[in-house]
Design a protein around this motif. Structure first.
Motif, PDB file in Angstrom:
ATOM      1  N   MET A   1      25.705 -38.369   0.568  1.00 46.94           N
ATOM      2  CA  MET A   1      26.261 -38.466  -0.625  1.00 46.94           C
ATOM      3  C   MET A   1      25.404 -37.512  -1.380  1.00 46.94           C
ATOM      4  O   MET A   1      24.302 -37.755  -2.013  1.00 46.94           O
ATOM      5  CB  MET A   1      26.246 -39.955  -1.079  1.00 46.94           C
ATOM      6  N   SER A   2      26.082 -36.642  -2.408  1.00 47.84           N
ATOM      7  CA  SER A   2      25.390 -35.925  -3.440  1.00 47.84           C
ATOM      8  C   SER A   2      25.693 -36.368  -4.699  1.00 47.84           C
ATOM      9  O   SER A   2      26.829 -36.991  -4.854  1.00 47.84           O
ATOM     10  CB  SER A   2      25.926 -34.308  -3.129  1.00 47.84           C
ATOM     11  N   VAL A   3      24.952 -36.012  -5.600  1.00 44.45           N
ATOM     12  CA  VAL A   3      24.861 -36.363  -7.035  1.00 44.45           C
ATOM     13  C   VAL A   3      24.710 -35.213  -7.754  1.00 44.45           C
ATOM     14  O   VAL A   3      24.108 -34.255  -7.492  1.00 44.45           O
ATOM     15  CB  VAL A   3      23.809 -37.364  -7.217  1.00 44.45           C
ATOM     16  N   SER A   4      25.490 -35.040  -8.963  1.00 44.16           N
ATOM     17  CA  SER A   4      25.709 -33.606  -9.563  1.00 44.16           C
ATOM     18  C   SER A   4      25.393 -33.986 -11.114  1.00 44.16           C
ATOM     19  O   SER A   4      25.870 -35.341 -11.779  1.00 44.16           O
ATOM     20  CB  SER A   4      26.797 -32.874  -9.470  1.00 44.16           C
ATOM     21  N   GLU A  39      17.579 -24.230  -4.433  1.00 43.57           N
ATOM     22  CA  GLU A  39      18.343 -25.251  -4.971  1.00 43.57           C
ATOM     23  C   GLU A  39      19.434 -24.780  -6.099  1.00 43.57           C
ATOM     24  O   GLU A  39      18.971 -23.728  -6.694  1.00 43.57           O
ATOM     25  CB  GLU A  39      17.296 -26.235  -5.964  1.00 43.57           C
ATOM     26  N   GLU A  40      20.515 -25.520  -6.323  1.00 43.62           N
ATOM     27  CA  GLU A  40      21.382 -24.931  -7.389  1.00 43.62           C
ATOM     28  C   GLU A  40      20.685 -25.205  -8.772  1.00 43.62           C
ATOM     29  O   GLU A  40      19.852 -25.911  -9.033  1.00 43.62           O
ATOM     30  CB  GLU A  40      22.505 -26.176  -7.238  1.00 43.62           C
ATOM     31  N   MET A  62      22.477 -32.021  -7.532  1.00 44.52           N
ATOM     32  CA  MET A  62      20.955 -32.449  -7.871  1.00 44.52           C
ATOM     33  C   MET A  62      20.403 -32.243  -6.116  1.00 44.52           C
ATOM     34  O   MET A  62      21.150 -32.399  -5.163  1.00 44.52           O
ATOM     35  CB  MET A  62      20.856 -33.835  -7.839  1.00 44.52           C
ATOM     36  N   PRO A  63      18.921 -31.934  -6.021  1.00 43.80           N
ATOM     37  CA  PRO A  63      18.388 -31.912  -4.876  1.00 43.80           C
ATOM     38  C   PRO A  63      18.366 -33.387  -4.137  1.00 43.80           C
ATOM     39  O   PRO A  63      18.343 -34.156  -4.721  1.00 43.80           O
ATOM     40  CB  PRO A  63      16.935 -31.470  -5.212  1.00 43.80           C
ATOM     41  N   SER A  64      18.536 -33.102  -2.773  1.00 46.37           N
ATOM     42  CA  SER A  64      18.449 -34.534  -2.082  1.00 46.37           C
ATOM     43  C   SER A  64      17.058 -34.850  -1.730  1.00 46.37           C
ATOM     44  O   SER A  64      16.562 -35.976  -1.674  1.00 46.37           O
ATOM     45  CB  SER A  64      19.031 -34.467  -0.748  1.00 46.37           C
ATOM     46  N   ASP A  65      16.070 -33.888  -1.894  1.00 43.39           N
ATOM     47  CA  ASP A  65      14.502 -34.290  -1.843  1.00 43.39           C
ATOM     48  C   ASP A  65      13.996 -34.888  -3.045  1.00 43.39           C
ATOM     49  O   ASP A  65      14.059 -34.149  -4.009  1.00 43.39           O
ATOM     50  CB  ASP A  65      13.856 -32.933  -1.419  1.00 43.39           C
ATOM     51  N   PHE A  66      13.521 -36.188  -3.218  1.00 41.82           N
ATOM     52  CA  PHE A  66      13.139 -36.662  -4.259  1.00 41.82           C
ATOM     53  C   PHE A  66      11.943 -35.969  -4.964  1.00 41.82           C
ATOM     54  O   PHE A  66      11.887 -36.001  -6.094  1.00 41.82           O
ATOM     55  CB  PHE A  66      12.564 -38.191  -3.880  1.00 41.82           C
ATOM     56  N   ASP A  67      11.105 -35.338  -4.267  1.00 42.32           N
ATOM     57  CA  ASP A  67      10.063 -34.424  -4.853  1.00 42.32           C
ATOM     58  C   ASP A  67      10.648 -33.497  -5.711  1.00 42.32           C
ATOM     59  O   ASP A  67       9.869 -32.820  -6.575  1.00 42.32           O
ATOM     60  CB  ASP A  67       9.091 -33.961  -3.938  1.00 42.32           C
ATOM     61  N   LEU A  69      13.827 -33.458  -7.042  1.00 41.36           N
ATOM     62  CA  LEU A  69      14.686 -33.936  -8.137  1.00 41.36           C
ATOM     63  C   LEU A  69      13.999 -34.135  -9.662  1.00 41.36           C
ATOM     64  O   LEU A  69      15.058 -33.292 -10.440  1.00 41.36           O
ATOM     65  CB  LEU A  69      15.464 -35.419  -7.688  1.00 41.36           C
ATOM     66  N   MET A  70      13.142 -34.840  -9.840  1.00 43.66           N
ATOM     67  CA  MET A  70      12.719 -34.728 -11.110  1.00 43.66           C
ATOM     68  C   MET A  70      12.263 -33.341 -11.656  1.00 43.66           C
ATOM     69  O   MET A  70      12.806 -33.219 -13.053  1.00 43.66           O
ATOM     70  CB  MET A  70      11.419 -35.697 -11.277  1.00 43.66           C
ATOM     71  N   PRO A  71      11.842 -32.373 -11.366  1.00 45.44           N
ATOM     72  CA  PRO A  71      11.507 -31.061 -11.631  1.00 45.44           C
ATOM     73  C   PRO A  71      12.831 -30.433 -11.866  1.00 45.44           C
ATOM     74  O   PRO A  71      12.976 -29.624 -13.332  1.00 45.44           O
ATOM     75  CB  PRO A  71      10.759 -30.236 -10.897  1.00 45.44           C
ATOM     76  N   VAL A  72      13.710 -30.413 -11.070  1.00 46.52           N
ATOM     77  CA  VAL A  72      14.812 -29.904 -11.141  1.00 46.52           C
ATOM     78  C   VAL A  72      15.902 -30.439 -12.424  1.00 46.52           C
ATOM     79  O   VAL A  72      16.384 -29.729 -13.454  1.00 46.52           O
ATOM     80  CB  VAL A  72      15.767 -29.887  -9.974  1.00 46.52           C
TER      81      VAL A  72
END
Length: 119
Positions: A1-4, A39-40, A62-67, A69-72
């Motif tokens: 599931m993706s989050v945007s 990444e988008e 949003m990236p699926s890689d948690f590491d 996610l926050m920088p993006v």
């Protein structure tokens, strides 16, 4: 599931040339400094000035890689903050799926705890 992350600005008046140029500058600066090529990034839809009052709108998966996610997310929210400051008289909506991202006049857009300094 993706989050945007979704972002939009509405107002009756169309964009001026100066506002359009300022928005292009924000997008260019964001693209240059975005931390990940794979990444988008900030993405604005093509909108017509003839249509509804939506003047700026876009979305970013949003990236699926948690590491990552926050920088993006931090980078995107900073860029959307800059966009809002270009169109400060517009009605803005910024949300990550069904979570509204709050606006703070001093800090801009952020999620709780993102801008807290570590002691």
């Amino acid at each position: 599931m993706s989050v945007s992350l979704y972002y939009s600005a509405h107002r009756a008046a169309p964009l001026t040339e100066a506002e359009s140029s300022a928005i292009e500058c924000v997008v260019a600066a964001h693209t240059t400094s975005f931390p990940y090529d794979d990444e988008e990034s900030l993405y604005l839809y093509e909108l017509s000035d003839d249509g509804p009052e939506e003047r700026v709108a876009g979305a970013t998966k949003m990236p699926s890689d948690f590491d990552r996610l926050m920088p993006v997310l931090t980078h995107l929210l900073h860029s959307v903050t800059e966009l809002r400051r270009v169109l400060s008289d517009a009605e803005w909506a910024v949300h990550m799926d069904d979570i509204d991202i709050p606006w703070d006049e001093a800090e801009g857009y952020s999620l709780s705890g993102m801008n807290e300094r570590r002691k």
